[in-house]
Design an enzyme around this catalytic site. Structure first.
Site, PDB file in Angstrom:
ATOM      1  N   ASP A  14      -7.016   2.344  -3.974  1.00 35.44           N
ATOM      2  CA  ASP A  14      -6.217   1.534  -4.897  1.00 35.44           C
ATOM      3  C   ASP A  14      -7.043   1.177  -6.135  1.00 35.44           C
ATOM      4  O   ASP A  14      -8.125   0.586  -6.014  1.00 35.44           O
ATOM      5  CB  ASP A  14      -5.770   0.230  -4.233  1.00 35.44           C
ATOM      6  N   GLY A  40      -2.917   2.314   0.813  1.00 28.45           N
ATOM      7  CA  GLY A  40      -2.043   3.249   1.515  1.00 28.45           C
ATOM      8  C   GLY A  40      -1.306   2.511   2.613  1.00 28.45           C
ATOM      9  O   GLY A  40      -1.913   1.754   3.389  1.00 28.45           O
ATOM     10  N   GLY A 217      11.626 -11.082   1.105  1.00 28.67           N
ATOM     11  CA  GLY A 217      10.692 -11.665   0.149  1.00 28.67           C
ATOM     12  C   GLY A 217      10.478 -13.148   0.402  1.00 28.67           C
ATOM     13  O   GLY A 217      10.218 -13.568   1.531  1.00 28.67           O
ATOM     14  N   THR A 243       0.481  -7.578  -3.403  1.00 24.35           N
ATOM     15  CA  THR A 243       0.126  -6.214  -3.007  1.00 24.35           C
ATOM     16  C   THR A 243      -0.191  -6.138  -1.516  1.00 24.35           C
ATOM     17  O   THR A 243      -1.053  -6.871  -1.023  1.00 24.35           O
ATOM     18  CB  THR A 243      -1.095  -5.716  -3.797  1.00 24.35           C
ATOM     19  N   ASP A 247       2.988  -4.639   4.175  1.00 23.85           N
ATOM     20  CA  ASP A 247       2.243  -3.887   5.181  1.00 23.85           C
ATOM     21  C   ASP A 247       1.547  -4.822   6.172  1.00 23.85           C
ATOM     22  O   ASP A 247       1.437  -4.502   7.361  1.00 23.85           O
ATOM     23  CB  ASP A 247       1.215  -2.980   4.509  1.00 23.85           C
ATOM     24  N   HIS A 280      -4.039 -14.448  -1.229  1.00 19.30           N
ATOM     25  CA  HIS A 280      -5.354 -13.872  -1.514  1.00 19.30           C
ATOM     26  C   HIS A 280      -5.160 -12.572  -2.286  1.00 19.30           C
ATOM     27  O   HIS A 280      -4.116 -11.937  -2.194  1.00 19.30           O
ATOM     28  CB  HIS A 280      -6.132 -13.595  -0.224  1.00 19.30           C
ATOM     29  N   GLY A 282      -5.685  -8.591  -3.460  1.00 25.39           N
ATOM     30  CA  GLY A 282      -5.921  -7.296  -2.844  1.00 25.39           C
ATOM     31  C   GLY A 282      -4.925  -7.004  -1.742  1.00 25.39           C
ATOM     32  O   GLY A 282      -4.052  -7.811  -1.418  1.00 25.39           O
TER      33      GLY A 282
END
Length: 301
Positions: A14, A40, A217, A243, A247, A280, A282
């Site tokens: 990324d 990914g 969301g 981001t 996942d 956080h 990342g």
């Protein structure tokens, strides 16, 4: 042996930049960052599940290039088994991510080695897949590779159809659960020529899915295990970067199902983990482990 989760999916590096706001078409804005980190959807979910104590094996592909080391960093450090990792002559998958001050992101993904995850390559790992208690797939590898994986799956199948790609109906309906967001739910329904209503979970159950989770969301998620939909509100946190939060949610659901949680309880824990992640920066770097304090999420009913 401990129950095992096998994730078949994408592995990316990324490239993340931050900006006050997202540029409009044709516009240039100044930003900062430019760091390379691991991503990914497949790798993200594998790392999230492993950090919560699950026994996870990753089936995926990277290139023989400089990006591979960054893409594999957290898979290695978290303890995901990479015995089934494939190295290809393609470049490692790359995601270019822009994060605004509001925490919202835009992402452009260049699949690279992930496109090599075709039926022939996946077939090489048939034994690993067949021996797994849970198999988890997403939409970032070719459909033929997903179908090949499901053909060998003997355990529970989780499908996070993100992005939505065309899969045979019999493969899609093996999902237990299917995990999608609202927009993806509508796209999946279109694959069945079904007209969406204001209840996407019920719509998906009506076309034949045995269980579904629809993420909403900031409004939480809808979970239907066949006994009726349950709304799980989101935890109230200040989002700094969304981001990889989806996942984190999916990986947590898989980890908790592996530990014999009910689907609703797994989703409740996933809600808390996703809230931690968005607070956080990342993707994988934002995921909690079993020692971290998670935000509380209220439940209905």
């Amino acid at each position: 042996m401990n129950p095992r989760l096998t994730v078949i999916g994408s592995i990316n590096a990324d490239l993340t930049v931050t900006a006050d706001r997202h540029p409009r078409p044709g516009e240039t804005v100044l930003g900062s960052g430019g760091d390379i980190s691991a991503g990914g959807k497949g790798a993200n979910q594998a790392v999230a599940a492993t950090l919560l104590g699950a026994n996870v094996r990753m089936i995926g592909a990277v290139g023989n290039d400089a990006y591979a080391e960054s893409a594999l960093k957290n898979l290695k450090s978290s303890g995901v088994s990479l015995a089934d990792l494939e190295f290809t002559n393609c470049h490692t998958g790359l995601a270019v991510i822009t994060v605004s001050d509001s925490g919202e992101n835009t992402i452009v993904v260049v699949p690279g080695a992930n496109n090599a995850m075709n039926a022939e390559l996946v077939e090489k790992h048939a034994t690993t897949i067949a021996e797994s208690d849970i198999v988890l797939v997403q939409g970032e590898i070719p459909a033929a590779g997903i179908s090949a994986a499901l053909a060998h799956a003997t355990g529970r199948v989780l499908i996070n159809l993100a992005p939505v790609i065309q899969l045979p109906t019999e493969d899609l309906l093996r999902a237990d659960p299917l995990i999608v967001n609202e927009h993806e739910a509508h796209e999946v329904l279109s694959l069945f020529n079904a007209t969406p209503t204001d209840d996407p979970a019920a719509d998906l159950r009506a076309v034949g899915f045995s269980s579904v989770i629809v993420t909403l969301g900031s409004r939480g998620s809808l979970v239907d295990d066949g006994s009726g939909a349950v709304h799980i509100p989101a935890a109230a946190v200040d989002a700094v970067d969304t981001t990889g939060a989806g996942d984190a949610y999916v990986g947590t659901v898989a980890a908790r199902l592996l530990a014999d949680d009910s689907l609703v309880d797994a989703a409740r824990m996933a809600t808390r983990v996703a809230a931690f992640a968005v607070s956080h920066r990342g993707a994988q770097d934002s995921y909690p482990d079993i020692t971290d304090h998670l935000p509380n999420a209220s439940t209905l009913g």
